[in-house]
Design an enzyme around this catalytic site. Structure first.
Site, PDB file in Angstrom:
ATOM      1  N   PHE A 258      -5.272  -5.637  -1.265  1.00 12.77           N
ATOM      2  CA  PHE A 258      -4.436  -4.933  -0.280  1.00 12.77           C
ATOM      3  C   PHE A 258      -5.240  -4.388   0.895  1.00 12.77           C
ATOM      4  O   PHE A 258      -4.824  -3.455   1.567  1.00 12.77           O
ATOM      5  CB  PHE A 258      -3.579  -3.849  -0.946  1.00 12.77           C
ATOM      6  CG  PHE A 258      -2.253  -4.426  -1.388  1.00 12.77           C
ATOM      7  CD1 PHE A 258      -2.216  -5.370  -2.396  1.00 12.77           C
ATOM      8  CD2 PHE A 258      -1.068  -4.074  -0.765  1.00 12.77           C
ATOM      9  CE1 PHE A 258      -1.017  -5.968  -2.778  1.00 12.77           C
ATOM     10  CE2 PHE A 258       0.137  -4.662  -1.134  1.00 12.77           C
ATOM     11  CZ  PHE A 258       0.158  -5.600  -2.141  1.00 12.77           C
ATOM     12  N   CYS A 269      10.942  -4.214   0.429  1.00 12.44           N
ATOM     13  CA  CYS A 269      10.566  -2.966  -0.258  1.00 12.44           C
ATOM     14  C   CYS A 269       9.711  -2.021   0.574  1.00 12.44           C
ATOM     15  O   CYS A 269      10.154  -0.933   0.903  1.00 12.44           O
ATOM     16  CB  CYS A 269       9.833  -3.290  -1.558  1.00 12.44           C
ATOM     17  SG  CYS A 269      10.949  -3.937  -2.798  1.00 12.44           S
TER      18      CYS A 269
END
Ligand code: UDX
Length: 443
Positions: A258, A269
């Site tokens: 990430f 989301c």
């Protein structure tokens, strides 16, 4: 066990099929008859690896069925609420219409002892508000958030990193009350293979369980925007954010995952969840506690502008009547989901600037075309590249990142400009083949 799953969208369809695959008897309920039709025929309504096989096997075994009639949920020991909680139109807060609607519809069919397990992502405090109505029927409400990633949804459901179950607590002892204790035991039985494999099973109060989900997504979004903020600094200093990410990622406390700088996060989301979290925190008088999420959102949106600017600058300030091939439409690879897709947004913006935009994507073309019929869609990658003045990679599918060599692209494209919106290409290989390569946060 007999289970019902109310709401058969991304979360619910996968949950229903996965629960049937581990031996439960599952009925999926949805108000959309087209969705029910497709699912009943064993057809996955979206692209998700392994889902098709699970649906077929579940339906053939007789353990999985779908219906539009919520009365058929009656008799299930656990009713999972898996409806969507989209962003409100005209605001940042979550729209809870479907949560309330599904509870209203389910209430007449609940029996004493039933468990209602909320899986939808909701603002903290929602469960406490819903609980009295459910408890009045003799049923028990728990919150059991879902952490599945699109593209890995089946695996994440059957073999999750952790299971979280929020239950009602005994306010003096701070421990689950009798109903909460029983409900958490039932949930352990539901997820028996994961529990037997040693998956952490965390029992909390209702508010903590609701917060775990939004906190996890807020953290992930923050991590992505952090590295994208570093990309912005790299851009004015000549530094390379990909090397920076590798170097800081070796610190086990930070970790490399990430930290992919690029055009940022999208999907159904992360964007809506951080906005709903900010809105809820403000309602609670704690807006300042998560004020940084506004910045996380702003950094994320700026990266789309940056990608567009790189293309425009590559042509000396105007893309008017330039042939631009956009590689990708989905919000991430292994998905056909275009909800809040940064990839598609970049394509639309370039089109708005007068470029002739051609989009290709291995899975998301149909969805993209439905939403933006004004753009040109070409399924075949090479056909899409033919005649292009510039390429822009916006979704890092292997078809573009690994399998497209710059030499091959040179035989198709007219121009030699490549903008790497995901920092997924081998910059030196593209440069060596005569291309002008632009990365995100890279010299
Ligand atoms: C996310 C959470 O990961 C999951 O736990 C939660 O249940 C739902 O939301 P998902 O939306 O499927 O899952 O996508 P995710 O894999 O998290 O990626 C989100 C977005 O971030 C994508 O647009 C992706 O391209 C982007 N991303 C991801 C980056 O820009 N950089 C990275 O390093 C990682």
């Amino acid at each position: 066990m007999r289970l019902s799953v109310i709401g058969c969208g991304y979360l619910g369809a996968v949950h229903a099929a996965a629960m049937a695959s581990i031996g439960h008897d599952v009925v999926g309920v949805d108000v959309d008859p087209r969705k029910i039709d497709a699912l009943s025929r064993g057809q996955a309504p979206f692209f998700e690896p392994d889902l098709q096989d699970l649906l077929t096997a579940g339906i053939e075994s007789g353990r999985l069925r779908f219906t539009a009639d919520i009365a058929e949920a009656s008799g299930a020991a656990v009713h999972f609420i898996a409806v969507g909680t989209p962003q409100q139109s005209g605001g940042d807060a979550a729209d809870l219409t479907y949560v309330h609607g599904s509870i209203d519809a389910l209430l007449p069919h609940l029996r004493p002892g039933d468990i209602v397990a909320g899986k939808s992502t909701v603002p903290v405090g929602t469960a406490a508000e819903l609980a009295p109505r459910i408890e009045a029927t003799g049923a028990t409400l728990v919150w059991n958030p879902e952490f599945l990633r699109e593209g890995w949804a089946v695996q994440d459901t059957i073999e999750p990193d952790r299971l979280v179950v929020g239950v009602s607590m005994n306010s003096t002892a701070g421990l689950p009350d009798a109903d909460g204790e029983r409900a958490s035991e039932v949930l352990r039985q539901v997820y028996h293979p994961a529990v037997a494999a040693g998956t952490p099973f965390i029992v909390t109060d209702l508010a903590t369980a609701e917060l775990v989900k939004v906190a996890a997504n807020a953290f992930l979004a923050t991590k992505i925007s952090f590295i994208n903020a570093m990309a912005e600094i790299a851009e004015v200093t000549g530094a390379d954010v990909t090397q920076l990410a590798d170097a800081i990622g070796h610190d086990a406390r930070i970790g490399r995952r990430f930290l992919g700088a690029g055009i940022g996060f999208g999907g159904g989301c992360l964007p809506k969840d951080i906005r709903a979290f900010s809105a809820r925190a403000e309602e609670l008088g704690r807006g300042e506690s998560v004020a940084f999420l506004r910045e996380v959102d702003a950094i994320n949106m700026r990266r789309r502008d940056r990608a567009v600017d790189l293309v425009v600058d590559a042509f000396g300030g105007s893309v008017f009547k330039k042939n631009i091939t956009v590689l990708g439409a989905a919000f991430k690879p292994h998905s056909d989901d275009i909800r809040d897709s940064p990839a598609l947004d970049v394509a639309v913006r370039l089109h708005g600037l007068g470029a002739w935009v051609t989009i290709t994507d291995p899975a998301a073309l149909e969805n993209a075309q439905r939403l933006h019929p004004q753009l040109n869609y070409v399924a075949d990658r090479d056909e899409a590249i033919r005649g292009a003045d510039a390429l822009i990679l916006v979704t890092e599918w292997d078809e573009y990142r690994r399998e497209l060599s710059p030499e091959h692209a040179s035989t198709l494209a007219t121009g030699r400009v490549v903008v790497d919106g995901r920092n997924g290409l081998d910059a030196s290989a593209w440069r060596a083949a005569g291309w002008t390569y632009y990365g995100m946060g890279r010299p």
